[in-house]
Motif scaffolding. Structure first.
Motif, PDB file in Angstrom:
ATOM      1  N   GLU A  87      33.470  45.176  31.306  1.00 16.21           N
ATOM      2  CA  GLU A  87      32.332  46.095  31.386  1.00 16.21           C
ATOM      3  C   GLU A  87      32.292  46.787  32.741  1.00 16.21           C
ATOM      4  N   GLN A  88      32.504  46.031  33.803  1.00 15.04           N
ATOM      5  CA  GLN A  88      32.509  46.630  35.145  1.00 15.04           C
ATOM      6  C   GLN A  88      33.612  47.674  35.278  1.00 15.04           C
ATOM      7  N   HIS A  89      34.770  47.361  34.739  1.00 17.75           N
ATOM      8  CA  HIS A  89      35.879  48.311  34.796  1.00 17.75           C
ATOM      9  C   HIS A  89      35.527  49.585  34.025  1.00 17.75           C
ATOM     10  N   LEU A  90      34.959  49.435  32.845  1.00 21.33           N
ATOM     11  CA  LEU A  90      34.628  50.603  32.030  1.00 21.33           C
ATOM     12  C   LEU A  90      33.529  51.455  32.656  1.00 21.33           C
ATOM     13  N   ARG A  91      32.735  50.860  33.549  1.00 17.93           N
ATOM     14  CA  ARG A  91      31.732  51.616  34.313  1.00 17.93           C
ATOM     15  C   ARG A  91      32.326  52.169  35.597  1.00 17.93           C
ATOM     16  N   ASN A  92      33.617  51.970  35.790  1.00 19.12           N
ATOM     17  CA  ASN A  92      34.305  52.379  37.017  1.00 19.12           C
ATOM     18  C   ASN A  92      33.772  51.653  38.243  1.00 19.12           C
ATOM     19  N   ALA A  93      33.265  50.427  38.053  1.00 21.42           N
ATOM     20  CA  ALA A  93      32.706  49.664  39.165  1.00 21.42           C
ATOM     21  C   ALA A  93      33.728  48.721  39.787  1.00 21.42           C
ATOM     22  N   ALA A  94      34.694  48.260  39.011  1.00 25.27           N
ATOM     23  CA  ALA A  94      35.699  47.324  39.525  1.00 25.27           C
ATOM     24  C   ALA A  94      36.959  47.439  38.672  1.00 25.27           C
ATOM     25  N   PRO A  95      38.105  47.465  39.301  1.00 29.73           N
ATOM     26  CA  PRO A  95      39.346  47.594  38.521  1.00 29.73           C
ATOM     27  C   PRO A  95      39.730  46.295  37.810  1.00 29.73           C
ATOM     28  N   VAL A  96      40.362  46.450  36.661  1.00 28.89           N
ATOM     29  CA  VAL A  96      40.963  45.335  35.929  1.00 28.89           C
ATOM     30  C   VAL A  96      42.454  45.631  35.887  1.00 28.89           C
ATOM     31  N   ALA A  97      43.252  44.688  36.317  1.00 29.97           N
ATOM     32  CA  ALA A  97      44.691  44.925  36.477  1.00 29.97           C
ATOM     33  C   ALA A  97      45.395  45.214  35.152  1.00 29.97           C
ATOM     34  N   ALA A  98      45.067  44.436  34.132  1.00 27.64           N
ATOM     35  CA  ALA A  98      45.790  44.576  32.875  1.00 27.64           C
ATOM     36  C   ALA A  98      44.911  44.135  31.718  1.00 27.64           C
ATOM     37  N   PRO A  99      45.147  44.712  30.548  1.00 27.70           N
ATOM     38  CA  PRO A  99      44.408  44.266  29.362  1.00 27.70           C
ATOM     39  C   PRO A  99      45.016  42.984  28.790  1.00 27.70           C
ATOM     40  N   PHE A 100      44.317  42.405  27.857  1.00 25.23           N
ATOM     41  CA  PHE A 100      44.797  41.243  27.115  1.00 25.23           C
ATOM     42  C   PHE A 100      45.156  40.072  28.028  1.00 25.23           C
ATOM     43  N   GLN A 101      44.243  39.752  28.912  1.00 24.10           N
ATOM     44  CA  GLN A 101      44.405  38.634  29.847  1.00 24.10           C
ATOM     45  C   GLN A 101      43.331  37.583  29.609  1.00 24.10           C
ATOM     46  N   ILE A 102      42.933  37.401  28.360  1.00 24.95           N
ATOM     47  CA  ILE A 102      41.842  36.493  28.025  1.00 24.95           C
ATOM     48  C   ILE A 102      42.174  35.066  28.455  1.00 24.95           C
ATOM     49  N   GLY A 103      43.328  34.592  28.094  1.00 26.01           N
ATOM     50  CA  GLY A 103      43.705  33.214  28.430  1.00 26.01           C
ATOM     51  C   GLY A 103      43.802  32.985  29.928  1.00 26.01           C
ATOM     52  N   THR A 104      44.414  33.910  30.629  1.00 24.17           N
ATOM     53  CA  THR A 104      44.551  33.789  32.084  1.00 24.17           C
ATOM     54  C   THR A 104      43.182  33.811  32.754  1.00 24.17           C
TER      55      THR A 104
END
Length: 152
Positions: A87-104
């Protein structure tokens, strides 16, 4: 990966996470239902059979269900944390390195805060209720029956 592809994949991951989180909530309601059903049946059984020890079974089973629900909630929170990061990434508030990292992401959460979070969730009102009431009722009735204040 370009921004549009990342956004699309994160949206898909986010929707999946929301389903997982809702499934955890549904299971928590099942845990509550089993706790109340078993605990109150045991209390009724204690009165029907004049066996005050069964009141302890009711109290201890409610405690077991309470601990189980707290564990369940603490496991769920790892998925919630990943969902919040997206959610933060989609608001441009914080970057997410990669998708599909649920387990990690979940493992990182659990290694850092999971066990301590279990102890905290025990005391959240929506987790403790109704287990704490059934446990307290079973223990109190057991004690009162021992002193003769409650007739079984």
């Amino acid at each position: 990966m370009d921004d549009d592809k990342l956004r699309t994949e994160l949206q898909a991951e986010y929707l999946y996470l929301q389903k997982v989180i809702e499934d955890f909530d549904a299971r928590a309601l099942t845990i509550k239902a089993w706790s109340v059903t078993f605990g109150l049946s045991a209390v009724a059984g204690a009165f029907a059979s004049n066996a005050r020890e069964v009141l302890l079974v009711a109290a201890l089973s409610a405690l077991a269900f309470w601990f189980l629900e707290a564990m369940w909630k603490s496991l769920q929170l790892g998925y919630v944390e990943r969902s919040l990061a997206i959610e933060q990434h989609l608001r441009n508030a914080a970057p997410v390195a990669a998708p599909f990292q649920i387990g990690t992401a979940w493992k990182t959460y659990w290694d850092q805060r999971g066990r301590a979070m279990w102890a905290r969730t025990l005391w959240w009102p929506h987790v403790a209720f109704p287990h704490a009431l059934v446990a307290a009722a079973g223990a109190l009735l057991y004690l009162l029956s021992g002193y003769g204040a409650v007739e079984l």
